[in-house]
Design an enzyme around this catalytic site. Structure first.
Site, PDB file in Angstrom:
ATOM      1  CG  PHE A   1      -1.618   0.922   0.977  1.00 25.38           C
ATOM      2  CD1 PHE A   1      -3.279   1.293   1.039  1.00 25.38           C
ATOM      3  CD2 PHE A   1      -1.350   2.041   2.334  1.00 25.38           C
ATOM      4  CE1 PHE A   1      -3.953   2.051   0.954  1.00 25.38           C
ATOM      5  CE2 PHE A   1      -2.461   2.847   2.705  1.00 25.38           C
ATOM      6  CZ  PHE A   1      -3.521   3.524   2.081  1.00 25.38           C
TER       7      PHE A   1
ATOM      8  N   GLY B   1      -9.555   5.752   4.326  1.00 24.81           N
ATOM      9  CA  GLY B   1     -11.107   4.834   5.176  1.00 24.81           C
ATOM     10  C   GLY B   1     -10.106   3.496   5.357  1.00 24.81           C
ATOM     11  CB  CYS B   2      -7.369   1.948   3.561  1.00 28.32           C
ATOM     12  SG  CYS B   2      -7.656   1.774   2.051  1.00 28.32           S
TER      13      CYS B   2
ATOM     14  CD  GLN C   1       5.899  -2.775  49.816  1.00 31.48           C
ATOM     15  OE1 GLN C   1       5.974  -1.637  49.315  1.00 31.48           O
ATOM     16  NE2 GLN C   1       5.701  -3.217  50.854  1.00 31.48           N
TER      17      GLN C   1
ATOM     18  CD  GLU D   1      -2.338   1.989   9.653  1.00 33.86           C
ATOM     19  OE1 GLU D   1      -3.015   2.400   9.422  1.00 33.86           O
ATOM     20  OE2 GLU D   1      -2.494   0.913   8.192  1.00 33.86           O
TER      21      GLU D   1
HETATM   22  P1  TGC Z   1      -9.790  16.060   5.774  1.00 32.72           P
HETATM   23  O1  TGC Z   1      -9.230  17.404   5.431  1.00 32.72           O
HETATM   24  O2  TGC Z   1      -9.988  16.876   7.051  1.00 32.72           O
HETATM   25  O3  TGC Z   1     -10.214  14.473   5.499  1.00 32.72           O
HETATM   26  C1  TGC Z   1      -9.787  14.064   3.734  1.00 32.72           C
HETATM   27  C2  TGC Z   1     -11.446  13.370   3.650  1.00 32.72           C
HETATM   28  O4  TGC Z   1     -11.043  11.888   4.333  1.00 32.72           O
HETATM   29  C3  TGC Z   1     -12.219  11.670   5.260  1.00 32.72           C
HETATM   30  N1  TGC Z   1     -11.751  11.585   6.527  1.00 32.72           N
HETATM   31  C4  TGC Z   1     -11.709   9.741   6.813  1.00 32.72           C
HETATM   32  N2  TGC Z   1     -12.257   9.095   6.190  1.00 32.72           N
HETATM   33  C5  TGC Z   1     -12.420   7.335   6.610  1.00 32.72           C
HETATM   34  N3  TGC Z   1     -11.611   7.248   7.729  1.00 32.72           N
HETATM   35  C6  TGC Z   1     -10.925   8.629   8.780  1.00 32.72           C
HETATM   36  N4  TGC Z   1      -9.889   8.208   9.316  1.00 32.72           N
HETATM   37  C7  TGC Z   1     -10.179   9.899   7.868  1.00 32.72           C
HETATM   38  N5  TGC Z   1      -9.945  10.807   8.024  1.00 32.72           N
HETATM   39  C8  TGC Z   1     -11.013  12.191   6.939  1.00 32.72           C
HETATM   40  C9  TGC Z   1     -12.452  13.228   5.769  1.00 32.72           C
HETATM   41  O5  TGC Z   1     -14.323  13.090   6.237  1.00 32.72           O
HETATM   42  C10 TGC Z   1     -12.796  13.365   4.944  1.00 32.72           C
HETATM   43  O6  TGC Z   1     -14.194  13.095   3.664  1.00 32.72           O
HETATM   44  P2  TGC Z   1     -14.275  14.587   2.024  1.00 32.72           P
HETATM   45  O7  TGC Z   1     -15.886  13.344   2.363  1.00 32.72           O
HETATM   46  O8  TGC Z   1     -14.961  15.239   3.116  1.00 32.72           O
HETATM   47  O9  TGC Z   1     -13.452  14.851   1.506  1.00 32.72           O
HETATM   48  O10 TGC Z   1      -8.274  15.324   6.561  1.00 32.72           O
HETATM   49  P3  TGC Z   1      -7.877  15.272   8.304  1.00 32.72           P
HETATM   50  O11 TGC Z   1      -7.860  16.194   8.566  1.00 32.72           O
HETATM   51  O12 TGC Z   1      -8.868  14.287   9.015  1.00 32.72           O
HETATM   52  O13 TGC Z   1      -7.069  14.282   8.166  1.00 32.72           O
HETATM   53  C11 TGC Z   1      -5.959  14.875   8.747  1.00 32.72           C
HETATM   54  C12 TGC Z   1      -4.843  14.112   9.039  1.00 32.72           C
HETATM   55  C13 TGC Z   1      -3.164  14.323   9.836  1.00 32.72           C
HETATM   56  C14 TGC Z   1      -5.597  13.403  10.009  1.00 32.72           C
HETATM   57  C15 TGC Z   1      -4.631  12.627   8.001  1.00 32.72           C
HETATM   58  O14 TGC Z   1      -4.095  12.844   6.764  1.00 32.72           O
HETATM   59  C16 TGC Z   1      -4.001  11.246   8.534  1.00 32.72           C
HETATM   60  O15 TGC Z   1      -4.334  10.195   9.398  1.00 32.72           O
HETATM   61  N6  TGC Z   1      -2.522  11.448   8.372  1.00 32.72           N
HETATM   62  C17 TGC Z   1      -1.644  10.747   8.817  1.00 32.72           C
HETATM   63  C18 TGC Z   1      -1.451   9.664   7.343  1.00 32.72           C
HETATM   64  C19 TGC Z   1      -0.791   8.135   7.835  1.00 32.72           C
HETATM   65  O16 TGC Z   1      -1.493   7.361   9.046  1.00 32.72           O
HETATM   66  N7  TGC Z   1      -0.630   7.379   7.145  1.00 32.72           N
HETATM   67  C20 TGC Z   1      -0.223   5.973   7.079  1.00 32.72           C
HETATM   68  C21 TGC Z   1       0.050   5.102   5.653  1.00 32.72           C
HETATM   69  S1  TGC Z   1       0.171   3.857   6.045  1.00 32.72           S
HETATM   70  C22 TGC Z   1       0.592   2.790   7.078  1.00 32.72           C
HETATM   71  O17 TGC Z   1       1.677   3.300   7.536  1.00 32.72           O
HETATM   72  C23 TGC Z   1       0.753   1.546   6.590  1.00 32.72           C
HETATM   73  S2  TGC Z   1       1.922   0.217   8.180  1.00 32.72           S
HETATM   74  C24 TGC Z   1       0.806  -1.324   8.683  1.00 32.72           C
HETATM   75  C25 TGC Z   1       1.787  -2.338   8.821  1.00 32.72           C
HETATM   76  O18 TGC Z   1       2.669  -1.893   7.964  1.00 32.72           O
HETATM   77  O19 TGC Z   1       1.215  -2.778   9.412  1.00 32.72           O
HETATM   78  P1  FAD Z   2       6.361  12.410   9.302  1.00 38.79           P
HETATM   79  O1  FAD Z   2       5.164  13.322   9.061  1.00 38.79           O
HETATM   80  O2  FAD Z   2       7.479  13.851   8.569  1.00 38.79           O
HETATM   81  O3  FAD Z   2       6.745  13.016  11.113  1.00 38.79           O
HETATM   82  C1  FAD Z   2       7.666  13.859  11.928  1.00 38.79           C
HETATM   83  C2  FAD Z   2       7.274  14.128  13.448  1.00 38.79           C
HETATM   84  O4  FAD Z   2       6.780  14.952  13.674  1.00 38.79           O
HETATM   85  C3  FAD Z   2       6.261  13.003  14.109  1.00 38.79           C
HETATM   86  O5  FAD Z   2       6.644  13.154  15.397  1.00 38.79           O
HETATM   87  C4  FAD Z   2       4.874  13.552  13.785  1.00 38.79           C
HETATM   88  O6  FAD Z   2       4.505  13.027  14.554  1.00 38.79           O
HETATM   89  C5  FAD Z   2       5.449  15.069  14.052  1.00 38.79           C
HETATM   90  N1  FAD Z   2       4.723  16.235  13.400  1.00 38.79           N
HETATM   91  C6  FAD Z   2       3.522  15.762  12.529  1.00 38.79           C
HETATM   92  N2  FAD Z   2       2.605  16.562  12.405  1.00 38.79           N
HETATM   93  C7  FAD Z   2       2.246  17.917  12.997  1.00 38.79           C
HETATM   94  C8  FAD Z   2       1.728  18.327  13.771  1.00 38.79           C
HETATM   95  N3  FAD Z   2       0.678  18.772  13.032  1.00 38.79           N
HETATM   96  N4  FAD Z   2       2.274  18.909  15.174  1.00 38.79           N
HETATM   97  C9  FAD Z   2       2.912  17.785  16.030  1.00 38.79           C
HETATM   98  N5  FAD Z   2       4.168  17.418  14.664  1.00 38.79           N
HETATM   99  C10 FAD Z   2       3.545  16.804  13.773  1.00 38.79           C
HETATM  100  N6  FAD Z   2       3.567   4.526   4.466  1.00 38.79           N
HETATM  101  C11 FAD Z   2       2.944   3.470   3.760  1.00 38.79           C
HETATM  102  O7  FAD Z   2       2.093   4.330   2.717  1.00 38.79           O
HETATM  103  N7  FAD Z   2       2.377   2.178   3.460  1.00 38.79           N
HETATM  104  C12 FAD Z   2       3.247   1.066   4.418  1.00 38.79           C
HETATM  105  O8  FAD Z   2       2.544   0.107   4.095  1.00 38.79           O
HETATM  106  C13 FAD Z   2       3.784   1.591   5.647  1.00 38.79           C
HETATM  107  N8  FAD Z   2       4.443   0.774   6.117  1.00 38.79           N
HETATM  108  C14 FAD Z   2       5.944   1.304   7.228  1.00 38.79           C
HETATM  109  C15 FAD Z   2       6.103   0.819   7.744  1.00 38.79           C
HETATM  110  C16 FAD Z   2       7.040   1.004   8.795  1.00 38.79           C
HETATM  111  C17 FAD Z   2       8.079   0.067   8.949  1.00 38.79           C
HETATM  112  C18 FAD Z   2       7.655   2.184   9.388  1.00 38.79           C
HETATM  113  C19 FAD Z   2       8.137   2.458   9.587  1.00 38.79           C
HETATM  114  C20 FAD Z   2       6.626   3.114   8.285  1.00 38.79           C
HETATM  115  C21 FAD Z   2       5.835   2.775   7.149  1.00 38.79           C
HETATM  116  N9  FAD Z   2       4.803   3.820   6.875  1.00 38.79           N
HETATM  117  C22 FAD Z   2       4.169   2.908   5.690  1.00 38.79           C
HETATM  118  C23 FAD Z   2       5.171   5.169   6.765  1.00 38.79           C
HETATM  119  C24 FAD Z   2       3.707   5.959   8.362  1.00 38.79           C
HETATM  120  O9  FAD Z   2       2.960   6.184   7.791  1.00 38.79           O
HETATM  121  C25 FAD Z   2       5.186   7.157   8.505  1.00 38.79           C
HETATM  122  O10 FAD Z   2       5.812   6.759   8.808  1.00 38.79           O
HETATM  123  C26 FAD Z   2       3.858   8.044   9.515  1.00 38.79           C
HETATM  124  O11 FAD Z   2       3.093   8.498   8.972  1.00 38.79           O
HETATM  125  C27 FAD Z   2       4.545   9.426   9.676  1.00 38.79           C
HETATM  126  O12 FAD Z   2       5.183   9.402   8.709  1.00 38.79           O
HETATM  127  P2  FAD Z   2       6.666  10.115   8.165  1.00 38.79           P
HETATM  128  O13 FAD Z   2       8.076   8.898   8.834  1.00 38.79           O
HETATM  129  O14 FAD Z   2       7.036  10.511   6.901  1.00 38.79           O
HETATM  130  O15 FAD Z   2       6.731  11.480   9.555  1.00 38.79           O
END
Ligand code: TGC
Ligand code: FAD
Length: 390
Positions: free
Chosen positions: A136, A244-245, A286, A370
């Site tokens: 992904f 959503g994912c 303790q 995530e």
């Molecule tokens: P916003 O611009 O307000 O919303 C955009 C649209 O998305 C909808 N929405 C959601 N829908 C489903 N689930 C959610 N959690 C949603 N959050 C928002 C929202 O309703 C809107 O829809 P529409 O119809 O109005 O367009 O976005 P926001 O301000 O809520 O988002 C900001 C923020 C920082 C929370 C978001 O960008 C975020 O979550 N950032 C973190 C990115 C992240 O988690 N990346 C992960 C990458 S994948 C990964 O790490 C895989 S590791 C897997 C593994 O190895 O196990």
């Molecule tokens: P950044 O976004 O650069 O964040 C750096 C620091 O800034 C963090 O401490 C963060 O909390 C802080 N920060 C960010 N915004 C703010 C704010 N507004 N205010 C205060 N602090 C803030 N991604 C995928 O798409 N698919 C995958 O399969 C996947 N697998 C992963 C597997 C591993 C082992 C790891 C480590 C990561 C993976 N990721 C994947 C990526 C992961 O989702 C990102 O690392 C994560 O979302 C953070 O992004 P970044 O590393 O670029 O950190």
């Protein structure tokens, strides 16, 4: 009422709140973890090797796309069962749970939820069988927390799309047969199913990791990668597609770290009962008892949080903010417990002969991916104040 001995890793008898079917799922995955994962996982972590030989067995147990309907060859489990799968896999290692999360929630789910019927029928059965592995691609090198600022883009070219850009930190990247790639288009962010043997696609594994060593993590590169429009996920546009994912995967991740915490706590409690210093087991001091009691308290709270979240999900009522709260709480709970367990093990705690250091290091990724802890705190903060502080 006569006092009965409680189960130290389930002090509130959360298991009694599970259905017969949910208990069967938990037991089957627990057996897999005990018999197939635990004997090899320390060495896998040492050798930075994901145990690909376990993929067919995970598929056989129905752990890939476990919540999707049986008509696509999936197990059709409920959300609580999926959570228990994550918990028991991560009791083994976060890398195994990561593999299942990515395959199920981040790759099969979008094909199911946003794909065409042809795409579902083509990919889901093969993915459930573990014959096709997915990854992904959302995060980009310049900043994963803010995916709206996406640079990877796809441009229409007749009936095809041409994708250019890069993704970073992608789980399963070098294992995958297909990548679910999110790209900016003239019509907003869209998802594409990109076969990893496409011309112009490259995956480069990330080495020197100190965390999730038993998992494959990669950078993905797209140099004029051409895919037909039939590979575009037709039923979603905008950031809500990938988010959503993430909600699906984050839900599972609230359960996973409970398993890691239980593994650390159970192993360390036994160790503390055996380790005699100053003429008594350290478990009789303790200081150590308070630490172990506090771990049991935090595990119990996390178990109840995830179970209620699962019940809400099964009732179709789960909200993303509730997922954020549990992901934040349970990752923090588990990483703190793993580190404290490492401390109680003393010097013995620094090798992979004991699990806490491995879990603690893994959880450094789990608390970051995530959505980082800060991201989830700010999601909850926005909910309770009504003010967006991102
Ligand atoms: P916003 O611009 O307000 O919303 C955009 C649209 O998305 C909808 N929405 C959601 N829908 C489903 N689930 C959610 N959690 C949603 N959050 C928002 C929202 O309703 C809107 O829809 P529409 O119809 O109005 O367009 O976005 P926001 O301000 O809520 O988002 C900001 C923020 C920082 C929370 C978001 O960008 C975020 O979550 N950032 C973190 C990115 C992240 O988690 N990346 C992960 C990458 S994948 C990964 O790490 C895989 S590791 C897997 C593994 O190895 O196990
Ligand atoms: P950044 O976004 O650069 O964040 C750096 C620091 O800034 C963090 O401490 C963060 O909390 C802080 N920060 C960010 N915004 C703010 C704010 N507004 N205010 C205060 N602090 C803030 N991604 C995928 O798409 N698919 C995958 O399969 C996947 N697998 C992963 C597997 C591993 C082992 C790891 C480590 C990561 C993976 N990721 C994947 C990526 C992961 O989702 C990102 O690392 C994560 O979302 C953070 O992004 P970044 O590393 O670029 O950190």
């Amino acid at each position: 009422m006569p006092a009965v001995a409680l189960n130290p890793v389930d002090l509130y008898d959360v298991r009694s709140l599970l259905s017969e079917e949910e208990r069967m799922v938990q037991d089957a995955v627990a057996r897999f973890t005990d018999e197939r994962v635990l004997p090899i996982i320390g060495d896998c972590f040492d050798q930075a090797r994901f145990p690909t030989e376990l993929i067919p067995e995970m598929a056989e147990l129905g752990l890939l796309g476990s919540s999707l309907p049986t008509e696509y060859g999936c197990a059709g489990m409920n959300a609580v069962s999926y959570g228990l799968v994550c918990q028991e896999l991560e009791r083994g290692d976060s890398g195994l749970r990561s593999f299942a999360s990515v395959q199920s929630s981040l790759c099969m789910y979008p094909i199911y939820a946003y794909g065409s019927e042809d795409q579902r029928r083509e990919w889901l059965p093969q993915m459930a069988q573990g014959k096709v592995i997915g990854c992904f691609g959302l995060t980009e090198p310049h900043g994963g927390s803010d995916p709206a600022n996406m640079k990877t883009h796809a441009k229409r070219d007749g009936s095809d799309w041409i994708i250019n850009g890069a993704k970073m930190w992608i789980t399963n990247g070098n294992l995958a047969h297909i990548a679910i790639v999110w790209a900016q288009t003239d019509e907003g962010i869209q998802g594409f199913i990109v076969p990893t043997n496409s011309k112009g696609f490259a995956a480069q594994e990330v080495h020197k990791k100190m965390s999730l060593r038993a998992s494959v993590t990669s950078g993905l590169f797209f140099d004029n990668v051409r895919v037909p429009d039939a590979n575009r996920l037709p039923n979603v546009k905008g950031l809500k597609g990938p988010l959503g994912c993430l909600t699906q995967a984050r839900y599972g991740i609230t359960w996973g770290p409970i398993g890691a915490a239980i593994a650390c706590f159970a192993e360390t409690t036994e160790y503390a009962k055996q380790r005699v210093l100053f003429e008594r087991p350290i478990a009789a001091t303790q200081a150590v008892q308070i630490k172990l009691a506090d771990m049991a308290r935090r595990i119990t709270l996390a178990q109840l949080l995830s179970l209620q979240l699962g019940r809400l999900k099964d009732a179709g009522k789960m909200q993303p903010t509730q997922v954020s709260l549990a992901k934040w709480n349970n990752c923090r709970m588990a990483i703190d417990i793993a580190r404290e367990c490492r401390d109680i093990l003393g010097g013995a705690g620094i090798t992979t002969e004991h699990s806490p250091i491995r879990h603690a290091l893994n959880l450094e990724s789990v608390i970051t991916y995530e959505g980082t802890e800060t991201v989830h705190q700010l999601v909850v903060g926005r909910e309770v104040t009504g003010i967006n502080a991102f």
